[in-house]
Write a protein that holds these residues in place. Structure first.
Motif, PDB file in Angstrom:
ATOM      1  N   ALA A 103     -13.175  29.236   9.937  1.00 18.05           N
ATOM      2  CA  ALA A 103     -12.974  29.570   8.522  1.00 18.05           C
ATOM      3  C   ALA A 103     -14.332  29.675   7.844  1.00 18.05           C
ATOM      4  O   ALA A 103     -15.356  29.270   8.396  1.00 18.05           O
ATOM      5  N   SER A 104     -14.312  30.213   6.626  1.00 13.72           N
ATOM      6  CA  SER A 104     -15.559  30.378   5.875  1.00 13.72           C
ATOM      7  C   SER A 104     -15.281  30.311   4.389  1.00 13.72           C
ATOM      8  O   SER A 104     -14.157  30.533   3.949  1.00 13.72           O
ATOM      9  N   ASP A 105     -16.316  29.992   3.635  1.00 13.72           N
ATOM     10  CA  ASP A 105     -16.237  29.987   2.182  1.00 13.72           C
ATOM     11  C   ASP A 105     -17.227  31.026   1.676  1.00 13.72           C
ATOM     12  O   ASP A 105     -18.437  30.793   1.692  1.00 13.72           O
ATOM     13  N   PRO A 106     -16.744  32.182   1.236  1.00 12.60           N
ATOM     14  CA  PRO A 106     -17.653  33.244   0.804  1.00 12.60           C
ATOM     15  C   PRO A 106     -18.456  32.898  -0.448  1.00 12.60           C
ATOM     16  O   PRO A 106     -19.486  33.506  -0.707  1.00 12.60           O
ATOM     17  N   LYS A 107     -18.031  31.892  -1.206  1.00 10.72           N
ATOM     18  CA  LYS A 107     -18.789  31.508  -2.400  1.00 10.72           C
ATOM     19  C   LYS A 107     -20.006  30.658  -2.039  1.00 10.72           C
ATOM     20  O   LYS A 107     -21.078  30.840  -2.591  1.00 10.72           O
ATOM     21  N   THR A 108     -19.826  29.707  -1.104  1.00  8.89           N
ATOM     22  CA  THR A 108     -20.917  28.795  -0.748  1.00  8.89           C
ATOM     23  C   THR A 108     -21.669  29.203   0.514  1.00  8.89           C
ATOM     24  O   THR A 108     -22.776  28.738   0.753  1.00  8.89           O
ATOM     25  N   GLY A 109     -21.041  30.031   1.350  1.00  5.06           N
ATOM     26  CA  GLY A 109     -21.633  30.406   2.628  1.00  5.06           C
ATOM     27  C   GLY A 109     -21.305  29.438   3.747  1.00  5.06           C
ATOM     28  O   GLY A 109     -21.674  29.648   4.900  1.00  5.06           O
ATOM     29  N   LYS A 110     -20.576  28.352   3.427  1.00  7.15           N
ATOM     30  CA  LYS A 110     -20.252  27.339   4.430  1.00  7.15           C
ATOM     31  C   LYS A 110     -19.263  27.880   5.457  1.00  7.15           C
ATOM     32  O   LYS A 110     -18.303  28.563   5.108  1.00  7.15           O
ATOM     33  N   LEU A 111     -19.524  27.544   6.717  1.00  6.72           N
ATOM     34  CA  LEU A 111     -18.618  27.896   7.795  1.00  6.72           C
ATOM     35  C   LEU A 111     -17.889  26.641   8.259  1.00  6.72           C
ATOM     36  O   LEU A 111     -18.468  25.559   8.302  1.00  6.72           O
ATOM     37  N   THR A 112     -16.632  26.788   8.620  1.00  5.66           N
ATOM     38  CA  THR A 112     -15.883  25.717   9.252  1.00  5.66           C
ATOM     39  C   THR A 112     -15.931  25.992  10.747  1.00  5.66           C
ATOM     40  O   THR A 112     -15.517  27.061  11.201  1.00  5.66           O
ATOM     41  N   MET A 113     -16.477  25.013  11.491  1.00  6.31           N
ATOM     42  CA  MET A 113     -16.675  25.217  12.918  1.00  6.31           C
ATOM     43  C   MET A 113     -16.001  24.100  13.700  1.00  6.31           C
ATOM     44  O   MET A 113     -15.827  22.988  13.186  1.00  6.31           O
ATOM     45  N   SER A 114     -15.645  24.392  14.934  1.00  7.45           N
ATOM     46  CA  SER A 114     -14.922  23.431  15.767  1.00  7.45           C
ATOM     47  C   SER A 114     -15.716  22.153  16.013  1.00  7.45           C
ATOM     48  O   SER A 114     -15.134  21.109  16.285  1.00  7.45           O
ATOM     49  N   ASP A 115     -17.039  22.208  15.873  1.00 11.34           N
ATOM     50  CA  ASP A 115     -17.861  21.012  16.077  1.00 11.34           C
ATOM     51  C   ASP A 115     -18.141  20.277  14.770  1.00 11.34           C
ATOM     52  O   ASP A 115     -18.982  19.392  14.730  1.00 11.34           O
TER      53      ASP A 115
ATOM     54  N   VAL B  25     -25.226  27.776  24.429  1.00 12.90           N
ATOM     55  CA  VAL B  25     -24.340  27.635  23.279  1.00 12.90           C
ATOM     56  C   VAL B  25     -23.780  29.008  22.918  1.00 12.90           C
ATOM     57  O   VAL B  25     -24.530  29.973  22.797  1.00 12.90           O
ATOM     58  N   THR B  26     -22.445  29.068  22.750  1.00 13.60           N
ATOM     59  CA  THR B  26     -21.785  30.314  22.366  1.00 13.60           C
ATOM     60  C   THR B  26     -21.042  30.075  21.058  1.00 13.60           C
ATOM     61  O   THR B  26     -20.311  29.090  20.922  1.00 13.60           O
ATOM     62  N   TRP B  27     -21.266  30.969  20.089  1.00 15.75           N
ATOM     63  CA  TRP B  27     -20.559  30.931  18.819  1.00 15.75           C
ATOM     64  C   TRP B  27     -19.483  32.001  18.870  1.00 15.75           C
ATOM     65  O   TRP B  27     -19.785  33.184  19.009  1.00 15.75           O
ATOM     66  N   GLU B  28     -18.217  31.587  18.750  1.00 18.52           N
ATOM     67  CA  GLU B  28     -17.089  32.514  18.792  1.00 18.52           C
ATOM     68  C   GLU B  28     -16.483  32.626  17.397  1.00 18.52           C
ATOM     69  O   GLU B  28     -16.118  31.613  16.788  1.00 18.52           O
ATOM     70  N   ILE B  29     -16.361  33.851  16.912  1.00 19.86           N
ATOM     71  CA  ILE B  29     -15.747  34.107  15.607  1.00 19.86           C
ATOM     72  C   ILE B  29     -14.245  34.271  15.822  1.00 19.86           C
ATOM     73  O   ILE B  29     -13.805  35.182  16.522  1.00 19.86           O
ATOM     74  N   GLU B  30     -13.469  33.368  15.250  1.00 18.87           N
ATOM     75  CA  GLU B  30     -12.024  33.405  15.398  1.00 18.87           C
ATOM     76  C   GLU B  30     -11.399  34.417  14.432  1.00 18.87           C
ATOM     77  O   GLU B  30     -11.929  34.635  13.335  1.00 18.87           O
ATOM     78  N   PRO B  31     -10.266  35.013  14.812  1.00 16.30           N
ATOM     79  CA  PRO B  31      -9.558  35.922  13.907  1.00 16.30           C
ATOM     80  C   PRO B  31      -9.179  35.193  12.616  1.00 16.30           C
ATOM     81  O   PRO B  31      -8.893  33.996  12.634  1.00 16.30           O
ATOM     82  N   ASN B  32      -9.194  35.905  11.524  1.00 13.97           N
ATOM     83  CA  ASN B  32      -8.827  35.384  10.203  1.00 13.97           C
ATOM     84  C   ASN B  32      -9.761  34.278   9.708  1.00 13.97           C
ATOM     85  O   ASN B  32      -9.376  33.492   8.846  1.00 13.97           O
ATOM     86  N   SER B  33     -10.978  34.211  10.246  1.00 10.93           N
ATOM     87  CA  SER B  33     -11.949  33.208   9.806  1.00 10.93           C
ATOM     88  C   SER B  33     -12.660  33.632   8.529  1.00 10.93           C
ATOM     89  O   SER B  33     -13.315  32.808   7.887  1.00 10.93           O
ATOM     90  N   GLY B  34     -12.556  34.910   8.173  1.00 17.15           N
ATOM     91  CA  GLY B  34     -13.277  35.415   7.011  1.00 17.15           C
ATOM     92  C   GLY B  34     -14.691  35.865   7.346  1.00 17.15           C
ATOM     93  O   GLY B  34     -15.443  36.277   6.470  1.00 17.15           O
ATOM     94  N   VAL B  35     -15.061  35.771   8.621  1.00 11.90           N
ATOM     95  CA  VAL B  35     -16.389  36.186   9.068  1.00 11.90           C
ATOM     96  C   VAL B  35     -16.263  37.531   9.784  1.00 11.90           C
ATOM     97  O   VAL B  35     -15.539  37.650  10.778  1.00 11.90           O
ATOM     98  N   ALA B  36     -16.958  38.523   9.262  1.00  9.79           N
ATOM     99  CA  ALA B  36     -16.947  39.839   9.902  1.00  9.79           C
ATOM    100  C   ALA B  36     -17.915  39.878  11.067  1.00  9.79           C
ATOM    101  O   ALA B  36     -17.624  40.448  12.121  1.00  9.79           O
ATOM    102  N   ALA B  37     -19.095  39.267  10.866  1.00 11.87           N
ATOM    103  CA  ALA B  37     -20.124  39.314  11.901  1.00 11.87           C
ATOM    104  C   ALA B  37     -21.181  38.256  11.651  1.00 11.87           C
ATOM    105  O   ALA B  37     -21.421  37.858  10.512  1.00 11.87           O
TER     106      ALA B  37
END
Length: 123
Positions: free
Chosen positions: A10-22, A34-46
């Motif tokens: 998940a992500s917060d487009p106002k603050t830039g904060k990402l919600t990550m599994s770790d 280390v691999t960063w995987e962008i999950e569907p519907n996370s709000g992160v395009a790239a």
């Protein structure tokens, strides 16, 4: 050395904060991949860049890069880095949306600074 997978859920487009599994803090040892995987519907395009903060030692060697034919990124923890320390780094990313670029908040550039915690190598 091992493989660490961090899922961006998940992500917060106002603050830039990402919600990550770790939970934003990754425990690694020198040489871990280390691999960063962008999950569907996370709000992160790239992810557009992953780098160490200024005035910081180089966490990654080689530097993280986008995997071929993927939106995910991968990097290797510098095998020569010291242990028992924490370091913040940047993930620069763009927001996802459902329509035209910019009309619904899509395409905005954001920056988040999670933590990498370097543990002693296992013998």
């Amino acid at each position: 050395m091992g493989d660490i997978i961090i899922k961006i859920t998940a992500s917060d487009p106002k603050t830039g904060k990402l919600t990550m599994s770790d939970q934003g803090t990754t425990n690694v040892i020198q040489g871990d991949q280390v691999t960063w995987e962008i999950e569907p519907n996370s709000g992160v395009a790239a992810i557009t860049k992953i780098s160490e903060k200024p005035m910081s030692f180089d966490l990654f060697k080689p530097d993280p890069k986008q995997l071929p034919n993927s939106i995910n990124w991968q990097g290797t923890i510098n095998p020569d880095i010291g242990s028992d320390q924490e370091e913040t780094y940047y993930i620069e990313w763009t927001t996802a949306g459902t329509g035209w670029l910019g009309k619904d908040g899509a395409g905005q550039h954001k920056k988040f600074d999670p933590i990498i915690r370097i543990k002693p190598k296992q013998i």
